[in-house]
Scaffold this active site. Structure first.
Site, PDB file in Angstrom:
ATOM      1  CG  ASP A   1      -1.961   1.137   1.117  1.00  0.00           C
ATOM      2  OD1 ASP A   1      -2.784   1.076   0.180  1.00  0.00           O
ATOM      3  OD2 ASP A   1      -1.939   2.062   1.946  1.00  0.00           O
ATOM      4  CB  THR A   2       1.848   3.596  -2.353  1.00  0.00           C
ATOM      5  OG1 THR A   2       2.694   2.479  -2.654  1.00  0.00           O
ATOM      6  CG2 THR A   2       2.665   4.880  -2.492  1.00  0.00           C
TER       7      THR A   2
END
Length: 235
Positions: free
Chosen positions: A101-102
């Site tokens: 996840d960014t």
């Protein structure tokens, strides 16, 4: 039921213990992101792609910082995919699920977490917020592996951060970038590897973190886990 033959390790992979450990294993990426797939393949790993259906609806306020939030989100993605695949075929569970996840984080005092913009107006607001300033891009990665003890899997996570400095861009450039449509599905509303690079003056850290997967840090981490004996420890 016969387990299908598979090998996620590409011929281009270096002759390293971590890749030898992964040969013939069911390695799954809980994301359909072409950028994450490309980074993994670049270093020699071609996982099975099973996108997560997790809603990604955690509240930012429930976490102390962006690292915790991104870690919790990618962990939920990975666990959802692992449990779904085990339920679908208990005789052929994944040996390893990789989730990521960014998020983009505004500088102090705000420290607001920015994800994908809701629409073009939201995207323009994001770009204006850090125009001529900087943000941190945080990418978290979680590994989900089978284990005998409850809940039936183990978790390990890594986070990496890159500082991105934006030029003092004219509003005409920001507007043109929003209108091109490139950044609407990217954390923070920009894609550094595309036209969004025109907005950015410099970065401090790993470029791949901004693209969505910290390739160097990830494979260095896998090497450490291999040496410790904690990668695919049920072998």
């Amino acid at each position: 039921m016969t387990t299908p033959a598979r090998d996620p390790v590409l011929p281009t992979a270096l002759n390293l213990p971590l890749f030898n450990k992964l040969r013939g294993k069911r390695v799954v990426l809980a994301s359909s992101s072409p950028r994450r797939i490309e980074i993994l393949r670049r270093y020699g790993l071609s996982p099975e792609v099973v996108p997560s259906t997790f809603a990604e609806d955690y509240s930012h306020a429930d976490f102390e910082d962006a690292e915790q939030y991104a870690t919790a989100t990618c962990t939920a993605k990975g666990v959802e995919v692992y449990e779904r695949l085990v339920a679908a075929n208990p005789e052929d569970p994944p040996d390893l699920v990789i989730a990521a996840d960014t998020v983009v984080v505004l500088p102090p005092p705000s420290l607001a977490i920015l994800e994908k913009p809701k629409n073009k107006a939201d995207q323009m607001g994001m770009l204006q917020d850090y125009n001529g300033s900087w943000v941190n891009v945080v990418t978290a990665v979680t590994l989900v592996q089978p284990q005998i003890a409850t809940p039936g899997y183990s978790l390990a996570s890594l986070t990496a951060t890159t500082k991105v400095e934006f030029a003092d861009n004219p509003s005409s450039l920001l507007k043109a970038y929003v209108e091109c449509g490139e950044g609407i599905d990217r954390a923070g509303g920009f894609a550094i590897q595309g036209q969004g690079g025109l907005l950015i003056k410099k970065i401090e850290g790993d470029y791949d973190v901004c693209v969505g997967f910290p390739g160097q840090a990830f494979f260095a981490w896998l090497a450490e886990l291999t040496e410790e004996g904690t990668l695919l420890e049920m072998d």
